[in-house]
Motif scaffolding. Structure first.
Motif, PDB file in Angstrom:
ATOM      1  N   ASP A  73      43.165   5.346  31.050  1.00  0.00           N
ATOM      2  CA  ASP A  73      42.809   3.929  30.949  1.00  0.00           C
ATOM      3  C   ASP A  73      43.686   3.224  29.922  1.00  0.00           C
ATOM      4  OD1 ASP A  73      40.864   4.113  32.902  1.00  0.00           O
ATOM      5  OD2 ASP A  73      39.204   4.336  31.482  1.00  0.00           O
ATOM      6  N   ASP A  74      44.005   3.915  28.833  1.00  0.00           N
ATOM      7  CA  ASP A  74      44.882   3.328  27.811  1.00  0.00           C
ATOM      8  C   ASP A  74      46.264   3.024  28.376  1.00  0.00           C
ATOM      9  OD1 ASP A  74      42.899   3.391  25.894  1.00  0.00           O
ATOM     10  OD2 ASP A  74      43.601   5.266  24.982  1.00  0.00           O
ATOM     11  N   MET A  75      46.761   3.916  29.214  1.00  0.00           N
ATOM     12  CA  MET A  75      48.071   3.696  29.839  1.00  0.00           C
ATOM     13  C   MET A  75      48.029   2.491  30.769  1.00  0.00           C
ATOM     14  SD  MET A  75      48.920   7.658  30.694  1.00  0.00           S
ATOM     15  CE  MET A  75      50.664   7.634  31.056  1.00  0.00           C
ATOM     16  N   ILE A  76      46.963   2.367  31.515  1.00  0.00           N
ATOM     17  CA  ILE A  76      46.804   1.231  32.437  1.00  0.00           C
ATOM     18  C   ILE A  76      46.696  -0.064  31.656  1.00  0.00           C
ATOM     19  CG2 ILE A  76      45.250   0.177  34.134  1.00  0.00           C
ATOM     20  CD1 ILE A  76      44.654   3.097  35.088  1.00  0.00           C
ATOM     21  N   GLN A  77      45.913  -0.050  30.579  1.00  0.00           N
ATOM     22  CA  GLN A  77      45.773  -1.251  29.751  1.00  0.00           C
ATOM     23  C   GLN A  77      47.105  -1.641  29.124  1.00  0.00           C
ATOM     24  OE1 GLN A  77      42.588  -0.408  27.011  1.00  0.00           O
ATOM     25  NE2 GLN A  77      40.999  -0.774  28.539  1.00  0.00           N
ATOM     26  N   ALA A  78      47.876  -0.668  28.671  1.00  0.00           N
ATOM     27  CA  ALA A  78      49.186  -0.952  28.075  1.00  0.00           C
ATOM     28  C   ALA A  78      50.133  -1.541  29.120  1.00  0.00           C
ATOM     29  CB  ALA A  78      49.780   0.312  27.466  1.00  0.00           C
ATOM     30  N   MET A  79      50.099  -1.010  30.323  1.00  0.00           N
ATOM     31  CA  MET A  79      50.945  -1.520  31.396  1.00  0.00           C
ATOM     32  C   MET A  79      50.553  -2.961  31.735  1.00  0.00           C
ATOM     33  SD  MET A  79      51.357  -0.209  35.326  1.00  0.00           S
ATOM     34  CE  MET A  79      49.671  -0.687  35.687  1.00  0.00           C
ATOM     35  N   ASN A  80      49.259  -3.241  31.837  1.00  0.00           N
ATOM     36  CA  ASN A  80      48.806  -4.593  32.134  1.00  0.00           C
ATOM     37  C   ASN A  80      49.159  -5.567  31.016  1.00  0.00           C
ATOM     38  OD1 ASN A  80      47.801  -3.974  34.673  1.00  0.00           O
ATOM     39  ND2 ASN A  80      45.756  -3.488  33.906  1.00  0.00           N
ATOM     40  N   ALA A  81      49.052  -5.123  29.770  1.00  0.00           N
ATOM     41  CA  ALA A  81      49.422  -5.972  28.636  1.00  0.00           C
ATOM     42  C   ALA A  81      50.916  -6.288  28.679  1.00  0.00           C
ATOM     43  CB  ALA A  81      49.058  -5.295  27.313  1.00  0.00           C
ATOM     44  N   ALA A  82      51.730  -5.306  29.015  1.00  0.00           N
ATOM     45  CA  ALA A  82      53.174  -5.529  29.117  1.00  0.00           C
ATOM     46  C   ALA A  82      53.492  -6.518  30.231  1.00  0.00           C
ATOM     47  CB  ALA A  82      53.890  -4.204  29.349  1.00  0.00           C
ATOM     48  N   LYS A  83      52.785  -6.430  31.350  1.00  0.00           N
ATOM     49  CA  LYS A  83      52.982  -7.391  32.446  1.00  0.00           C
ATOM     50  C   LYS A  83      52.638  -8.804  31.989  1.00  0.00           C
ATOM     51  CE  LYS A  83      51.826  -4.482  36.435  1.00  0.00           C
ATOM     52  NZ  LYS A  83      50.820  -4.334  37.526  1.00  0.00           N
ATOM     53  N   ARG A  84      51.501  -8.944  31.301  1.00  0.00           N
ATOM     54  CA  ARG A  84      51.082 -10.270  30.827  1.00  0.00           C
ATOM     55  C   ARG A  84      52.086 -10.831  29.831  1.00  0.00           C
ATOM     56  NH1 ARG A  84      46.164  -7.592  30.875  1.00  0.00           N
ATOM     57  NH2 ARG A  84      46.197  -7.325  28.628  1.00  0.00           N
ATOM     58  N   GLN A  85      52.576  -9.982  28.920  1.00  0.00           N
ATOM     59  CA  GLN A  85      53.550 -10.454  27.936  1.00  0.00           C
ATOM     60  C   GLN A  85      54.860 -10.861  28.597  1.00  0.00           C
ATOM     61  OE1 GLN A  85      53.621  -7.196  25.165  1.00  0.00           O
ATOM     62  NE2 GLN A  85      51.863  -7.970  24.021  1.00  0.00           N
ATOM     63  N   GLY A  86      55.277 -10.114  29.617  1.00  0.00           N
ATOM     64  CA  GLY A  86      56.489 -10.475  30.342  1.00  0.00           C
ATOM     65  C   GLY A  86      56.335 -11.799  31.064  1.00  0.00           C
ATOM     66  N   LEU A  87      55.193 -12.003  31.708  1.00  0.00           N
ATOM     67  CA  LEU A  87      54.930 -13.257  32.394  1.00  0.00           C
ATOM     68  C   LEU A  87      54.854 -14.409  31.394  1.00  0.00           C
ATOM     69  CD1 LEU A  87      54.344 -14.852  34.950  1.00  0.00           C
ATOM     70  CD2 LEU A  87      51.949 -14.129  34.780  1.00  0.00           C
ATOM     71  N   GLN A  88      54.231 -14.157  30.254  1.00  0.00           N
ATOM     72  CA  GLN A  88      54.137 -15.172  29.215  1.00  0.00           C
ATOM     73  C   GLN A  88      55.541 -15.586  28.752  1.00  0.00           C
ATOM     74  OE1 GLN A  88      52.717 -13.994  25.255  1.00  0.00           O
ATOM     75  NE2 GLN A  88      51.194 -15.635  25.443  1.00  0.00           N
ATOM     76  N   LYS A  89      56.397 -14.627  28.546  1.00  0.00           N
ATOM     77  CA  LYS A  89      57.772 -14.912  28.121  1.00  0.00           C
ATOM     78  C   LYS A  89      58.501 -15.730  29.188  1.00  0.00           C
ATOM     79  CE  LYS A  89      62.036 -12.597  26.754  1.00  0.00           C
ATOM     80  NZ  LYS A  89      62.690 -11.302  26.570  1.00  0.00           N
ATOM     81  N   ASP A  90      58.331 -15.370  30.460  1.00  0.00           N
ATOM     82  CA  ASP A  90      58.967 -16.105  31.553  1.00  0.00           C
ATOM     83  C   ASP A  90      58.462 -17.538  31.634  1.00  0.00           C
ATOM     84  OD1 ASP A  90      60.402 -13.823  32.210  1.00  0.00           O
ATOM     85  OD2 ASP A  90      59.147 -13.315  33.943  1.00  0.00           O
ATOM     86  N   LEU A  91      57.155 -17.729  31.454  1.00  0.00           N
ATOM     87  CA  LEU A  91      56.595 -19.081  31.498  1.00  0.00           C
ATOM     88  C   LEU A  91      57.127 -19.937  30.353  1.00  0.00           C
ATOM     89  CD1 LEU A  91      52.886 -18.356  32.499  1.00  0.00           C
ATOM     90  CD2 LEU A  91      54.620 -19.535  33.878  1.00  0.00           C
ATOM     91  N   ARG A  92      57.240 -19.353  29.186  1.00  0.00           N
ATOM     92  CA  ARG A  92      57.761 -20.113  28.039  1.00  0.00           C
ATOM     93  C   ARG A  92      59.239 -20.443  28.218  1.00  0.00           C
ATOM     94  NH1 ARG A  92      53.672 -17.487  23.819  1.00  0.00           N
ATOM     95  NH2 ARG A  92      52.093 -19.094  24.095  1.00  0.00           N
TER      96      ARG A  92
END
Length: 84
Positions: A12-31
């Protein structure tokens, strides 16, 4: 030799880390998108129709708000946005 993943290998920790990385990447793209729109709009405000600037600024604020929500904790007032 490459070993295959088994169902219990991904935690679950690996999945959460992967999802957090996706959100951060999308956040960077939006900015980056906001910065590009703002740069393209500079100098165009003077000759634009009334309301154009307000529309651009509203759009930029909305994109920024969406980007900010990507890393807000879920619950605690923040809705959190799923990248999926």
């Amino acid at each position: 030799m490459v070993s295959e993943l088994r169902p219990g290998d991904i935690t679950d920790d690996m999945i959460q880390a992967m999802n957090a990385a996706k959100r951060q990447g999308l956040q960077k793209d939006l900015r980056a998108l906001v910065a590009n729109i703002r740069a393209d709009a500079e100098g165009r405000y003077d000759g634009a129709e009334p309301g154009w600037r307000a529309g651009v600024e509203w759009t930029l604020l909305r994109i920024e708000k969406t980007a900010a929500q990507l890393t807000e904790p879920r619950g605690a007032g923040g809705q959190g946005v799923s990248p999926e």
